[in-house]
Scaffold this motif. Structure first.
Motif, short mmCIF file in Angstrom:
data_model
loop_
_atom_site.label_atom_id
_atom_site.label_comp_id
_atom_site.label_asym_id
_atom_site.label_seq_id
_atom_site.Cartn_x
_atom_site.Cartn_y
_atom_site.Cartn_z
N PHE A 144 9.60 -2.47 31.32
CA PHE A 144 10.37 -1.24 32.04
C PHE A 144 10.91 -0.03 31.14
CE2 PHE A 144 10.31 -4.97 34.31
CZ PHE A 144 9.86 -4.73 35.72
N MET A 149 12.50 1.96 36.42
CA MET A 149 13.65 1.21 36.75
C MET A 149 14.40 2.28 37.75
SD MET A 149 14.13 -1.63 35.76
CE MET A 149 16.10 -1.80 35.66
N TYR A 231 21.10 -1.32 32.11
CA TYR A 231 21.43 -0.46 33.21
C TYR A 231 22.51 -0.78 34.07
CZ TYR A 231 16.47 0.64 32.38
OH TYR A 231 15.26 1.19 31.52
#
Length: 239
Positions: A144, A149, A231
Motif C-alpha cells: 500500500f 490508502m 496512517y
C-alpha cells in the motif's frame, strides 16, 4: 517480547519494532476518556499493553482483539476476519490494523467493514507495509502506497488526518542484508548460532543511518523508498 520471533532482537528486525511501538503508543492520546478499540488481526495481542491510561488524561482502552481463529499464534476475543467483522454498526471509537491489510484480497470490503463498525468521529489507525518480502502464503496479496490508502478510505467516509513513514532507503538496505544473511545461514543450518552476530550490528548501523536520513537537511529524499506508513483516519458523517 512483542509480535512473534521475526520481530525479536535475535532475528534482526528490532529497528522496525521500535517504530511500531512508538506509533501505537500515541493512540491513547487521541482520547480524553475511556474508549473502545478493535484490533483486527490481533494475534496474541502484543499491542494491548501499549494502550493504557496515560498519566495526563483519563483515557484508557477497552481493547477487543479479532482474528480468524484461536490457535498457537492467536488468542482473539472474537473470531472473524476483516471482510466480515462480527460486530454491530458504530460499536467502536477506534480500529487498528498492523500489517493486516495485505492479507485481505477483498480490500474494499475490509475498508467498508472498518468504517461500518466505527462511530462517527472515530479513528482508524493503520500501520501497513509498502515494501516487504512475500510472506504468509497464500494469504499475501497487496502493498500500500499512500495514495491507495487515502482513496480507499475516502470511499467509505474515512478522512486522512496524518501519515508518517517508517524505514526509508537505509532501512530497506538493512532489511535486505538481514534477509540475505538469514537465508544463507538457514540453508547452512547455522542461523541460530551465527545470526545474532550479524543482526545486532545491522540493527545499530542502519537504524542510525535511517534516523540521520530523516534530518531536515536531506528534505525527505531518503523517505521515498519507505518500508511503509502509519496512517490516522477519522470517520466523518455522511454528507
Amino acid at each position: 517480547m512483542y509480535f512473534d520471533r521475526h520481530f525479536s532482537l535475535i532475528t534482526g528486525y528490532r529497528f522496525l519494532l521500535k517504530d511500531v511501538i512508538k506509533y501505537i503508543a500515541i493512540i491513547d492520546y487521541f482520547f480524553d476518556s475511556k474508549y473502545k478499540i478493535l484490533d483486527i488481526g490481533c494475534g496474541r495481542k502484543p499491542y494491548k499493553k501499549l494502550l493504557k491510561k496515560s498519566a495526563a488524561k483519563e483515557a484508557g482502552a477497552d481493547y477487543v482483539g479479532l482474528d480468524v481463529c484461536e490457535c498457537e499464534y492467536a488468542n482473539p476475543d472474537i473470531i472473524g476476519n476483516s471482510e466480515n467483522i462480527p460486530c454491530d454498526n458504530s460499536s467502536f471509537d477506534a480500529v487498528m490494523t498492523v500489517f493486516v491489510l495485505d492479507d485481505s484480497f477483498y480490500i474494499k470490503k475490509t475498508f467498508c467493514e472498518i468504517s461500518r463498525v466505527l462511530k462517527d468521529g472515530g479513528y482508524y489507525f493503520a500501520f501497513e507495509a509498502q515494501s516487504t518480502s512475500i510472506h504468509n502464503p497464500p494469504f499475501d496479496f497487496f502493498r500500500f502506497a499512500p495514495n491507495a490508502m487515502i482513496e480507499l478510505a475516502k470511499e467509505v467516509n474515512l478522512e486522512l488526518i496524518r501519515y508518517d513513514t517508517y524505514g526509508g532507503d537505509f532501512a530497506n538496505v538493512g532489511f535486505g542484508f538481514i534477509s540475505i544473511i538469514r537465508n544463507t545461514l538457514s540453508s547452512l543450518r547455522l542461523e541460530p548460532l551465527l545470526g545474532p552476530i550479524f543482526y545486532l550490528p545491522i540493527n545499530v548501523i542502519f537504524r542510525l543511518l535511517d534516523l540521520i536520513g530523516r534530518l531536515k537537511v536531506f528534505r525527505n529524499k531518503y523517505k521515498n523508498n519507505s518500508l511503509g506508513y502509519f496512517y490516522i483516519f477519522k470517520k466523518v458523517e455522511n454528507a
